[in-house]
Design a protein around this motif. Sequence first.
Motif, mmCIF file in Angstrom:
data_model
loop_
_atom_site.group_PDB
_atom_site.id
_atom_site.type_symbol
_atom_site.label_atom_id
_atom_site.label_comp_id
_atom_site.label_asym_id
_atom_site.label_seq_id
_atom_site.Cartn_x
_atom_site.Cartn_y
_atom_site.Cartn_z
ATOM 1 N N ASP A 1 0.858 -1.171 0.000
ATOM 2 C CA ASP A 1 0.000 0.000 0.000
ATOM 3 C C ASP A 1 0.902 1.231 0.000
ATOM 4 N N ARG B 1 -6.304 -0.593 -5.501
ATOM 5 C CA ARG B 1 -6.286 0.766 -4.960
ATOM 6 C C ARG B 1 -7.482 1.046 -4.059
ATOM 7 N N ASP B 2 -8.581 0.304 -4.245
ATOM 8 C CA ASP B 2 -9.748 0.521 -3.391
ATOM 9 C C ASP B 2 -9.677 -0.263 -2.080
ATOM 10 N N ARG C 1 -9.271 -3.635 -1.699
ATOM 11 C CA ARG C 1 -9.532 -5.064 -1.814
ATOM 12 C C ARG C 1 -8.244 -5.807 -2.185
ATOM 13 N N GLY D 1 -7.635 0.057 -13.506
ATOM 14 C CA GLY D 1 -8.333 -0.755 -12.527
ATOM 15 C C GLY D 1 -8.391 -2.231 -12.848
ATOM 16 N N ARG E 1 -13.687 -5.960 -11.388
ATOM 17 C CA ARG E 1 -15.031 -5.419 -11.256
ATOM 18 C C ARG E 1 -16.080 -6.402 -11.779
#
Length: 342
Positions: free
Chosen positions: A125, A176-177, A179, A232, A264
């Motif tokens: 991160d 990045r979110d 998960r 993403g 996604r």
Amino acid sequence: MSSRLALVALLAALAPVPLAFRAAGGSPVARVVPLDARDPARRDVGRLHYLGGWRLTGRDRRFGGISSMTIEDGAFTLLSDTGVVTRLRLARDGTVTDYAIHALPNGPGAAWRKINRDSESSTYDPASGHVWAGFETRNEIWRYTKGFAAADGHVAPAAMAGWPDNEGAEAMVRLRDGRFLVFAETKQRPDHGGHLVLMFPGDPVAGAVPFEFGFHGPYGYAPTDAAELPDGRVIVLMRRFSPGRGLLAGALGFSGALIVIDPREARPDGTVAVDQVAEFAPPLTVDNMEALAVERRDGRTILWIASDDNFFVLQRTLLLAFALDGDVRRRVPDRTASRAAP
């Protein structure tokens, strides 16, 4: 080809060279390698453009066995499957600088046993500096402070408890979110086939509970590393070992592939589509490709791929750079109905 020759190829690829064969100390040396030794002018493979590559050799007995890597501000952090962390920078002329190497400060079991410290995957991160490492055989995930300075938590996820020895968390990526995706090396989904992936809604070490999904990659390949792209999606490095084909081609039998999936699209027990980017096979420069990192530079997406030399004299530690240009929307044929070799 005789079965004996196939066995020799297998042992050559997988058996580690005794550590006593390597002297201690000294920064690695980088030597330029072409994409294709038979055609040094070649720069393109699939949807990739070759920017340059190097073979890294070092006298330090701990250097090698690279299984995952990250890159930040031009500095590489390489994690080996023996629980060793290597940091370095590579100048445009191939000079290695800022070299440092040390063992993980902590991990599952005794550090001197590879079965305990078979660290095959890592992710980080950039905001907090935390780094996570996945350990095969023990099927655990450990979290470390910035630069692998100290361990500050670990977990043995129930969803990974039944994963086979030496076929565990081969690839891991923090999105990045927040998960996490964890890829099993060869374990197949029992009901739907294909490669098994765990989607954690948050930090596994903090107790996040995952769901399973899967994908069908190129025939005979297994995932070895993954990284998030700027849009993403996730690019996955895959490896195939075919000793027979390797001997015929004058190589040890390794080939590599890159595919893209979109997290996604992931749903519990679902299957996501696959877009194939490139495949690497002899006579291209290829070895036991296990590590992947993504860098954004000058408006381009740069892929870095490194190989695990298994500490064996006939293998190489390669570090290759490619630009990912254009669209990668080429679907891999669905092989759910038939798994016959092409």
